[in-house]
Design an enzyme around this catalytic site. Structure first.
Site, PDB file in Angstrom:
ATOM      1  N   CYS A   1      21.180  42.448  32.103  1.00  0.00           N
ATOM      2  CA  CYS A   1      20.112  41.520  31.757  1.00  0.00           C
ATOM      3  C   CYS A   1      20.150  40.415  33.479  1.00  0.00           C
ATOM      4  CB  CYS A   1      19.979  41.008  30.633  1.00  0.00           C
ATOM      5  SG  CYS A   1      19.139  41.888  29.173  1.00  0.00           S
ATOM      6  N   GLU A   2      20.641  40.957  34.816  1.00  0.00           N
ATOM      7  CA  GLU A   2      20.969  40.098  35.128  1.00  0.00           C
ATOM      8  C   GLU A   2      20.307  40.533  36.780  1.00  0.00           C
ATOM      9  OE1 GLU A   2      23.751  38.695  36.013  1.00  0.00           O
ATOM     10  OE2 GLU A   2      25.325  37.781  34.773  1.00  0.00           O
TER      11      GLU A   2
ATOM     12  N   ARG B   1      30.905  47.094  42.567  1.00  0.00           N
ATOM     13  CA  ARG B   1      31.418  46.787  43.563  1.00  0.00           C
ATOM     14  C   ARG B   1      30.410  46.224  44.088  1.00  0.00           C
ATOM     15  NH1 ARG B   1      33.029  49.657  46.895  1.00  0.00           N
ATOM     16  NH2 ARG B   1      35.159  49.190  47.843  1.00  0.00           N
TER      17      ARG B   1
ATOM     18  N   TYR C   1      38.124  51.742  41.799  1.00  0.00           N
ATOM     19  CA  TYR C   1      38.022  50.475  41.430  1.00  0.00           C
ATOM     20  C   TYR C   1      36.471  50.192  40.383  1.00  0.00           C
ATOM     21  CZ  TYR C   1      42.062  49.490  44.627  1.00  0.00           C
ATOM     22  OH  TYR C   1      43.044  49.227  45.536  1.00  0.00           O
TER      23      TYR C   1
ATOM     24  N   GLU D   1      51.184  51.870  50.285  1.00  0.00           N
ATOM     25  CA  GLU D   1      50.715  52.200  48.635  1.00  0.00           C
ATOM     26  C   GLU D   1      49.275  51.989  49.206  1.00  0.00           C
ATOM     27  OE1 GLU D   1      52.926  49.720  46.671  1.00  0.00           O
ATOM     28  OE2 GLU D   1      51.817  47.485  47.912  1.00  0.00           O
TER      29      GLU D   1
ATOM     30  N   TYR E   1      30.908  42.667  46.025  1.00  0.00           N
ATOM     31  CA  TYR E   1      30.882  43.303  47.768  1.00  0.00           C
ATOM     32  C   TYR E   1      29.875  43.511  48.357  1.00  0.00           C
ATOM     33  CZ  TYR E   1      35.670  44.175  45.905  1.00  0.00           C
ATOM     34  OH  TYR E   1      37.418  43.932  44.903  1.00  0.00           O
TER      35      TYR E   1
ATOM     36  N   HIS F   1      51.296  44.088  52.398  1.00  0.00           N
ATOM     37  CA  HIS F   1      50.040  44.086  52.474  1.00  0.00           C
ATOM     38  C   HIS F   1      48.984  43.135  53.100  1.00  0.00           C
ATOM     39  CE1 HIS F   1      46.734  46.437  50.592  1.00  0.00           C
ATOM     40  NE2 HIS F   1      46.063  45.592  49.836  1.00  0.00           N
TER      41      HIS F   1
END
Ligand code: LLP
Length: 417
Positions: free
Chosen positions: A331-332, A300, A369, A259, A304, A183
């Site tokens: 708080c970011e 995500r 995800y 998969e 990313y 993979h």
């Protein structure tokens, strides 16, 4: 494909509250059918990479469609067994070999050794067993550097030049290597995937007992219009031909496994949220939509710079649009939903219908995800519920919202504190 009608979105928001993940059974089954149609010469097993969305109801939908499962940790394998999945349908490929691997093995799961040490441990415990090995074929490709898991910079699998060591370890313990697994990354370039698959097929010549070649997942889907998905028919045909050629040349008819995680679920889920505030930084500044979700449910973009489609459902329908920067509730400043592609820190406003606090917002491409890979409980926000919309459009709650009690249930106050 619009996954959720505004009527159903409003109903689920009223019944379940927001934020909530919503999955479509019809969409999940359509994707399963597409994966099961992957071109193959001598048989195919499709394994759902359950790390993408491990809820029991989802696993059972796929099991009923005839899918098998790829588990990425011992915990995940137990979770699938607990959900009622037959252990014989579960294959484990893991970075961290579980200390209770023997119990999983005895239960009936199969294992791909992902390092020489894992292979040796398996051999010492179960001499003479049939095992798989995960190889790093020397090439890797991912949508981002963080999702590339092949090539010399990746720690995944056994480096392809260590065939001698693999064979020696197997000989020492009388192990029979019956499956090769590779993979190379998520969101991989189809051409690199093809090349890695050809390399993997060539590597089977060193393993006379191998009957199965698992080519992993990583097939791209387009979550937003600017992205291009990988067509499984297009990518699978040359591999099918390569399996056939090998059979003509050597008489070996290998069974194919794939998969996918992303391909099976990414576009089958949306995150239903509510706009809880609308603010701005002055006439020359930005207009912000603050959601009641963010990196706690959708990591995500922050991780990313991933792109997810965003749409809004204004209570008062309007033709007017505004460029909004869509942000999460943590708080970011890094809790940014509308980031630029591949750039988690760059604000990229989206043109959306004008909305007010209280209106609903839908974030698409949230099946893979998202629920599975949250920064759960940051700022002590509770884990969001999951809803499955059945084939007849009936919403079923498949995970409840977490309570404060559950968030803190494992904390211990030592005496005197
Ligand atoms: N097989 C193995 C051994 C894997 O490690 C993975 C993903 C898959 C299959 C499924 O890959 P997929 O078809 O979903 O690309 N969290 C990232 C992706 C990293 C997944 C890691 N392994 C994301 O949000 O896109």
């Amino acid at each position: 494909m619009r996954l959720l009608s505004s009527h159903l979105a409003r109903r689920i928001a009223a019944e379940t509250g927001t934020p909530a993940y919503v999955y479509s059974q019809n969409a999940l089954e359509t994707q399963a059918d597409a994966a099961l149609a992957f071109p193959n010469a001598f048989g195919l097993t499709v394994r759902f990479a359950m790390k993408a969305l491990p809820n029991a109801a989802i696993l059972r939908i796929f099991a009923r469609k005839g899918l098998h499962f790829d588990a990425s940790s011992g915990h995940e394998a137990w979770r699938a067994i607990r959900a009622g999945i037959a252990p014989q349908k579960i294959s484990l490929s893991t970075q961290e070999f579980p200390s209770d691997f023997a119990a999983l093995w005895r239960a009936g799961i199969t294992i791909n050794a992902c390092s020489l040490a894992q292979l040796d441990t398996l051999g010492r415990t179960f001499p003479g067993a049939n095992v798989g090995v995960r190889l790093n074929p020397g090439r890797g490709s991912g949508g981002t550097g963080k999702t590339n898991v092949g090539g010399p910079d990746a720690s995944f699998g056994i480096w392809h030049e260590y065939i001698g060591e693999i064979l020696e370890t197997a000989r020492r313990h009388g192990l029979k290597i019956i499956r090769i697994h590779t993979h190379i990354g998520s969101g991989s370039d189809p051409l690199v995937w093809l090349e890695a698959s050809r390399l993997s097929l060539a590597l089977t010549q060193h393993f006379p007992d191998v009957t199965i070649l698992n080519l992993g997942g990583g097939y791209k889907v387009a979550r937003v219009a600017s992205e291009k998905g990988t067509d499984l028919q297009t990518i699978g045909m040359p591999i099918k031909a390569a399996f056939e050629k090998l059979a003509v040349e050597t008489g070996r008819k290998l069974h194919l496994e794939i998969e996918p995680g992303t391909f099976l679920v990414a576009n089958c889920g949306v995150l239903l949220a509510r706009i809880q505030d609308v603010t701005d930084t002055g006439p020359a500044g930005r207009r912000f939509l603050k959601l009641d979700t963010g990196m706690t449910e959708l990591l995500r973009p922050s991780l990313y710079g991933a792109q997810h489609p965003i749409s809004v459902l204004p209570a008062n329908a309007t033709e007017r649009t505004t460029d909004y920067v869509v942000v999460g509730h943590c708080c970011e400043s890094g809790d940014l939903v509308s980031c630029a592609p591949g750039e988690p820190e760059t604000l990229a406003p989206r043109q959306l219908a004008e909305v007010q606090a209280g209106d609903l917002c839908l974030i698409g491409g949230a099946g893979a995800y998202c629920s599975a890979m949250s920064s759960k409980n940051y700022n002590s926000f509770p884990e969001a519920p999951e809803v499955l919309v059945g084939a007849d459009d009936t919403p079923h709650l498949i995970r409840r919202r977490q309570t404060l009690e559950q968030i803190v249930q494992n904390e211990i106050l030592p005496e005197g504190y």
